[in-house]
Design a protein around this motif. Structure first.
Motif, short mmCIF file in Angstrom:
data_model
loop_
_atom_site.label_atom_id
_atom_site.label_comp_id
_atom_site.label_asym_id
_atom_site.label_seq_id
_atom_site.Cartn_x
_atom_site.Cartn_y
_atom_site.Cartn_z
N ILE A 1 -5.35 1.76 5.59
CA ILE A 1 -6.10 2.86 6.23
C ILE A 1 -6.92 3.46 5.15
O ILE A 1 -6.47 3.79 4.14
N LEU B 1 0.15 9.62 6.57
CA LEU B 1 0.25 10.47 7.59
C LEU B 1 0.07 9.71 9.05
O LEU B 1 1.10 9.72 9.98
N GLY C 1 0.86 5.94 -0.44
CA GLY C 1 -0.10 6.79 -0.70
C GLY C 1 0.60 7.88 -1.81
O GLY C 1 0.65 7.48 -2.96
N LEU C 2 1.21 9.03 -1.23
CA LEU C 2 1.87 10.01 -2.36
C LEU C 2 3.40 9.67 -2.28
O LEU C 2 3.97 10.41 -3.07
N THR C 3 3.69 8.71 -1.71
CA THR C 3 5.26 8.05 -1.91
C THR C 3 6.38 9.09 -1.47
O THR C 3 7.30 9.15 -1.72
N SER C 4 5.59 10.19 -0.49
CA SER C 4 6.57 11.00 -0.04
C SER C 4 7.64 10.40 1.18
O SER C 4 8.49 11.48 1.53
N ASN C 5 7.49 9.49 1.33
CA ASN C 5 8.49 8.95 2.41
C ASN C 5 8.96 7.63 2.02
O ASN C 5 9.27 6.74 2.75
N VAL D 1 0.99 -1.33 -0.04
CA VAL D 1 0.13 0.20 0.03
C VAL D 1 0.99 1.17 -0.10
O VAL D 1 1.92 1.36 0.77
N GLY E 1 2.92 11.18 11.25
CA GLY E 1 3.70 12.31 11.01
C GLY E 1 3.16 13.58 11.47
O GLY E 1 2.07 13.74 11.81
N GLY E 2 4.01 14.56 11.28
CA GLY E 2 3.68 16.07 12.21
C GLY E 2 4.85 16.72 12.03
O GLY E 2 5.90 16.21 11.61
N ARG F 1 11.01 5.21 4.26
CA ARG F 1 10.99 3.47 4.11
C ARG F 1 11.24 3.03 2.65
O ARG F 1 11.01 3.80 1.78
N THR G 1 -0.59 11.91 2.10
CA THR G 1 -1.96 11.86 2.27
C THR G 1 -2.10 11.49 3.40
O THR G 1 -1.32 11.33 4.44
N ARG H 1 9.48 26.45 6.83
CA ARG H 1 9.91 25.55 5.98
C ARG H 1 10.59 25.74 4.81
O ARG H 1 11.66 25.14 4.19
#
Ligand SMILES: Cc1cc2nc3c(=O)[nH]c(=O)nc-3n(C[C@H](O)[C@H](O)[C@H](O)COP(=O)(O)OP(=O)(O)OC[C@H]3O[C@@H](n4cnc5c(N)ncnc54)[C@H](O)[C@@H]3O)c2cc1C
Length: 329
Positions: A189, A137, A68-72, A66, A142-143, A305, A133, A215
């Motif tokens: 999720i 998150l 999401g937006l692949t940002s991690n 699974v 995340g945060g 990851r 996404t 940021r």
């Protein structure tokens, strides 16, 4: 059954209409612009479709990945031989009822933060600059500003690997620093309910603007990246500071392997300076972690990851040495 056979593709197309794509180039879609070809990507539009897909795969002994937006995520140059379920824009509905907000897992986090601001709901300002996404998150807890989304949640809806939909109260989500039960339990999720206190919109907007300006000032913006690569280790932090300061003190700011480059702007970011390969990223991440181990007595642990071609997903510092050898020229 081979999930790529014509019969399988036809069946999957019925379970996930308009959401089946074969032969996706991960280097074109991933935020790090790295990765080979994914054989099959499925983009469901509802919890019912997620459940139908996972039941279908479970019955055939197939374990999809699974995303999401692949940002991690760091995909392997060898691509993905197992099916990939992407929860994204097709599952991005939101409904607000007083202090309770229910959102589907594919909603884009900065867009969610904006909707919360418009509704005068505070407490989640810290997520406004995170380009993933809601599902990703929550999985990563995340945060920013030393917060995690877990503390804003009431409950999370997910689908088990055999297709059962269930709702888990946030207290059972195992939320710790960049940790949750979803990193290991194989559930997808699909939605979450947040509980947020009311706050004047102007205050929320001002706080979000300050976070975004900070940021923009600190983080690299042009080159593809995955945000902070390493999590902060409490023992290391107490003695040496955050990961960026540690990497800098080890003399590794600007260190380059192939086109994987420790950002000269912020050392906890590794950017793709051109045509970086997964093997370059892994080598650089593991070199940094090992240098921290030998020189400071504790390794830095990756938040990013790594996704192997068989779908195995783990923190990039735990990627098996084979991943380095397999893709080496
Ligand atoms: C420029 C930049 C800045 C960033 N800043 C921050 C920051 O300030 N704070 C922070 O915490 N992170 C930050 N990140 C990292 C990243 O954006 C977050 O971890 C984000 O929440 C990941 O969401 P995603 O949808 O991209 O998930 P992905 O990267 O696609 O996946 C991450 C993990 O979540 C799992 N996952 C994804 N969707 C689901 C789902 N629906 N169900 C179950 N598991 C799922 C995946 O299997 C994977 O293990 C940053 C990244 C970038 C590129």
């Amino acid at each position: 059954m081979d999930p790529l056979s014509e019969t399988a593709i036809a069946e999957l197309g019925r379970l996930c209409p308009d959401g089946v794509e074969r032969g996706v180039d991960l280097s074109a879609v991933s935020q790090w612009r790295i990765g080979g070809r994914a054989d099959l990507v499925l983009r469901p539009a509802s919890t019912a479709e997620v459940s139908a897909l996972t039941s279908w795969f479970a019955a055939r002994g197939i374990r999809p990945v699974v995303i999401g937006l692949t940002s991690n995520l760091l995909f392997d140059d060898a691509g993905l031989r197992v099916p990939c379920i992407q929860i994204g824009a097709r599952m991005a509905q939101i409904s607000l009822e007083g202090a309770r907000v229910r959102a589907q897992a594919g909603i884009w986090v900065p867009g969610l933060a904006r909707r919360l601001m418009q509704a005068g709901l505070g407490g989640a300002e810290h997520i406004c600059g995170i380009p993933g996404t809601l599902g990703g998150l929550i999985c990563m807890n995340g945060g920013s500003q030393r917060k995690g989304i877990g503390s804003n949640l009431l409950e999370v809806e997910s689908v088990t690997s055999d297709g059962v939909v269930h709702t888990r109260p946030a207290q059972e989500g195992g939320f710790g620093y960049r940790q949750s039960v979803y990193q290991a339990n194989g559930e997808i999720i699909t939605a979450a309910t947040l509980h947020l206190p009311t706050r004047p919109r102007a205050e929320i907007r001002a706080e979000m603007r300050a976070i975004l300006a900070d940021r923009r000032r600190k983080f690299p913006r042009k080159e593809p990246n995955c945000g902070s690569v390493f999590v902060s280790d409490p023992a290391l932090y107490a003695q040496h500071g955050p990961p960026g300061a540690i990497i800098e003190s080890l003399g590794l700011k600007g260190r380059r392997i192939g086109d994987a480059l420790v950002s000269p702007r912020h050392a906890n970011f590794i950017v793709n300076a051109g045509a970086a390969r997964s093997v370059d990223m892994l080598a650089l991440i593991q070199e940094i972690s090992q240098r921290s181990m030998t020189e400071l007595g504790a390794p830095l642990r990756a938040e990013v990851r790594y996704v192997a071609s068989d779908g195995t997903t783990c923190p990039a510092t735990q990627a098996h040495k084979d991943a380095l050898a397999e893709t080496a020229p």
